[in-house]
Design an enzyme around this catalytic site. Structure first.
Site, short mmCIF file in Angstrom:
data_model
loop_
_atom_site.label_atom_id
_atom_site.label_comp_id
_atom_site.label_asym_id
_atom_site.label_seq_id
_atom_site.Cartn_x
_atom_site.Cartn_y
_atom_site.Cartn_z
N CYS A 59 13.81 10.67 7.17
CA CYS A 59 13.78 10.38 8.61
C CYS A 59 15.18 10.41 9.22
O CYS A 59 15.32 10.43 10.43
CB CYS A 59 13.09 9.05 8.87
SG CYS A 59 13.70 7.75 7.82
N GLU A 113 9.98 1.21 10.71
CA GLU A 113 10.97 2.29 10.58
C GLU A 113 10.20 3.58 10.79
O GLU A 113 9.48 4.03 9.90
CB GLU A 113 11.60 2.30 9.19
CG GLU A 113 12.27 1.02 8.76
CD GLU A 113 13.53 0.71 9.53
OE1 GLU A 113 13.98 1.55 10.34
OE2 GLU A 113 14.05 -0.41 9.35
N LYS A 162 0.88 -1.19 0.00
CA LYS A 162 0.00 0.00 0.00
C LYS A 162 0.91 1.22 0.00
O LYS A 162 1.45 1.61 1.03
CB LYS A 162 -0.88 -0.04 1.25
CG LYS A 162 -1.45 1.29 1.71
CD LYS A 162 -2.47 1.88 0.76
CE LYS A 162 -3.08 3.17 1.32
NZ LYS A 162 -2.14 4.33 1.23
N GLU A 212 10.43 16.61 15.37
CA GLU A 212 11.08 16.48 14.07
C GLU A 212 10.43 17.49 13.12
O GLU A 212 9.21 17.52 12.97
CB GLU A 212 10.86 15.05 13.58
CG GLU A 212 11.57 14.70 12.31
CD GLU A 212 11.27 13.25 11.87
OE1 GLU A 212 10.24 12.69 12.28
OE2 GLU A 212 12.08 12.71 11.10
P1 ADP Z 1 4.07 10.69 6.86
O1 ADP Z 1 4.32 11.88 7.73
O2 ADP Z 1 5.26 10.14 6.19
O3 ADP Z 1 2.89 10.83 5.96
P2 ADP Z 1 2.49 8.73 8.22
O4 ADP Z 1 2.91 7.80 9.29
O5 ADP Z 1 1.33 9.63 8.47
O6 ADP Z 1 3.79 9.55 7.90
O7 ADP Z 1 2.20 7.95 6.90
C1 ADP Z 1 3.04 6.95 6.39
C2 ADP Z 1 2.23 6.00 5.57
O8 ADP Z 1 1.26 5.39 6.38
C3 ADP Z 1 1.46 6.65 4.43
O9 ADP Z 1 1.40 5.74 3.35
C4 ADP Z 1 0.09 6.85 5.00
O10 ADP Z 1 -0.86 6.87 3.97
C5 ADP Z 1 -0.03 5.61 5.86
N1 ADP Z 1 -0.93 5.74 7.00
C6 ADP Z 1 -1.25 6.84 7.69
N2 ADP Z 1 -2.12 6.54 8.67
C7 ADP Z 1 -2.35 5.21 8.60
C8 ADP Z 1 -3.14 4.27 9.34
N3 ADP Z 1 -3.88 4.64 10.37
N4 ADP Z 1 -3.09 2.98 8.96
C9 ADP Z 1 -2.34 2.60 7.92
N5 ADP Z 1 -1.59 3.41 7.20
C10 ADP Z 1 -1.58 4.70 7.53
#
Ligand code: ADP
Length: 489
Positions: free
Chosen positions: A293, A259, A182, A392
């Site tokens: 990161c 990560e 995904k 961050e």
């Molecule tokens: P970033 O600041 O890099 O967007 P996130 O942790 O919000 O960090 O998102 C990283 C990935 O996880 C993205 O692909 C986002 O779409 C997905 N994501 C965000 N929230 C969720 C969730 N509750 N469950 C699964 N995937 C998520």
């Protein structure tokens, strides 16, 4: 600013499930935009839960055959996939710049880095050795087997649209796991281009699946964690989302590799080479426009070299960074991923300035370029109570703080909950060992800020997560160890 691809078939606006490019059954899509120009790039399918389950079932069916293949066979697929990525490096880099915004040179480097994981894991695939163990009971023979863990769910962020996928999928496929990926909704096209190349590489249908969703991201995350067919989840993203996924995973005791966020310290000791520390800081901080990161986020400079370092660094940054569209060859700094990301940088700068930090260069949005641009910024006179010292930033902002003693700077560097990367500059051999041992981070650069390549273990400690990517250890994350005792020999 629409790029021309030498191989236009690499730009796909459909998901990839069981070897087929498919639209959502509902016909729903979400839009993907160029973060530099705000123009629409295209759409991607907004898949529903049953379509994700279909992809998981396809991966499961493919796994039944995949687990019978030899490591050598999987090595050949990975090698071919690697070669195809290199052959299409320019096009893949164009897709990265288009959907992520990073300057084209950065994007080309990302493609080389990303492909490197397929090359590396092609070499690891045939080498998953186990042990033979001497028995304490006569007549017993004992050994261990390493086998693939099963179908893996992979959730990736937008900051390395290709690299975060290959680093996980290379290891998974080497181990013999099929995957459901995904990708971040902001950057689906790099993932889908990899699917085109997977097919060309002859990777069997169902082994590599890419499911796209925007609104359904949380639903998909929950399903990947709770679905019993998925045996492993690998996630790169923020610490708060990692905590949500870990909670959800308890229902199935899913094996996890996370990560998560970092808040890297960058320490310049009084015996460090100031010029080298200045030069190394630039790409480390501004690669990906400050959105990696492992970007140094908290600069600590010894009081005796503070003025020299700050003056030189601010001058270099002011001189070198010119913001603009990633495809414009004059640009050395692209946009941030969205305006919320710019808001956070702006808030950190405002907070620091209100508490008497000094702007040494930059310090403002660049509205003439668009809402997602922020100038390469260096702040001096930063103090521990400013928000930037705890959070961050994920943007093109360097805050510089003064320190006086080694013990004090180690304590301050370690004072955060996360522990991914950190860097320091010193020429004192004893100090190098002492400080490297004392810093609570998973990766440490000493007199360099280049710390990531396929041969090296990549991973954090504390709330930066767990699990290793790359290196001879990365494949282990997708293997289970079985003990076999043969009696009556
Ligand atoms: P970033 O600041 O890099 O967007 P996130 O942790 O919000 O960090 O998102 C990283 C990935 O996880 C993205 O692909 C986002 O779409 C997905 N994501 C965000 N929230 C969720 C969730 N509750 N469950 C699964 N995937 C998520």
């Amino acid at each position: 600013s629409k790029p021309t691809l030498a191989a236009p078939e690499l730009f796909v606006q459909q998901a990839y499930i069981n070897g087929e490019f498919v639209s959502a059954k509902s016909g729903k899509t979400f839009e993907v935009t160029d973060p530099a120009s705000q123009e629409k790039i295209g759409v991607a399918p907004e898949l529903e839960l049953d379509e994700l389950r279909g992809a998981i079932d396809a991966a499961s069916a493919a796994y039944k055959e995949l687990k019978k293949t030899t490591g050598r066979q999987r090595a050949r697929w990975l090698r071919k996939w690697y070669e195809l990525m290199i052959e299409h490096q320019e096009d893949l880099a164009k897709l990265i710049t288009w959907e992520n915004g990073k300057i084209f040179e950065d994007a080309q480097k990302e493609v080389a880095y990303s492909a490197g994981f397929f090359e590396w894991f092609s070499e690891e695939a045939p080498r998953t050795y186990g042990d033979t163990i001497p028995s304490s009971v006569p007549g017993n023979r004992m050994f261990t087997l390493k086998q693939p863990i099963g179908v893996a769910g992979i959730i990736t962020p937008w900051n390395f649209p290709a690299g975060m996928i290959t680093r996980k999928v290379g290891a998974a496929l080497a181990a013999g796991c099929s995957v459901v990926v995904k990708p971040a909704a902001e950057t689906p096209y790099s993932a889908l281009a990899l699917a085109v190349l997977a097919e060309k590489a002859g990777i069997p249908k169902g082994v590599f699946n890419v499911v796209t969703a925007h609104e359904n991201t949380k639903v998909f995350g929950k399903e990947l964690c709770e679905n019993k067919t998925i045996k492993k989840v690998s996630f790169t993203g923020s610490t708060p989302v990692g905590k949500i996924l870990m909670n959800q995973s308890s229902s199935t005791l899913k094996k996890l590799s996370f990560e998560l966020g970092g808040n890297a310290s960058y320490i310049v000791f009084e015996d460090g080479d100031v010029d080298a520390a200045v030069e190394a800081a630039l790409p480390a901080k501004y690669r990906g426009n400050g959105q990696t990161c492992v970007c140094p986020n908290r600069f600590f400079v010894h009081e005796t070299v503070y003025d020299e370092f700050s003056t030189k660094l601010a001058a270099r940054v002011a001189d070198h960074y010119k913001a603009g569209h990633g495809f414009d060859s004059a640009s050395t700094l692209g946009p941030l991923i969205n305006s919320a990301a710019v808001d956070k940088v702006e808030a950190h700068v405002k907070d620091a300035v209100s508490k008497n930090a000094t702007i040494l260069t930059g310090g403002s949005r660049l509205p003439e370029l668009g809402p997602n641009f922020y100038a390469a910024t260096v702040l001096g006179d930063v103090t521990p109570e400013m928000a930037i010292n705890r959070e961050e930033t994920f943007g093109p902002l360097i805050p510089i703080m003064k320190f006086t003693s080694e013990a004090d700077v180690i304590e301050r560097a370690n004072s955060v909950d996360v522990g991914l990367a950190s860097y320091f500059f010193s020429k004192d051999v004893a100090r190098i060992y002492r400080v490297a041992e004392a810093l609570e981070f998973g990766m440490i650069g000493v007199n360099t800020a280049m710390i990531s390549e396929p041969a090296l273990p990549f991973g954090g400690i504390k709330e930066s997560g767990f699990g290793i990517e790359g290196s001879k250890y990365g494949i282990e994350e997708y293997l289970v160890k079985k003990t076999v005792v043969v009696g009556g020999v």
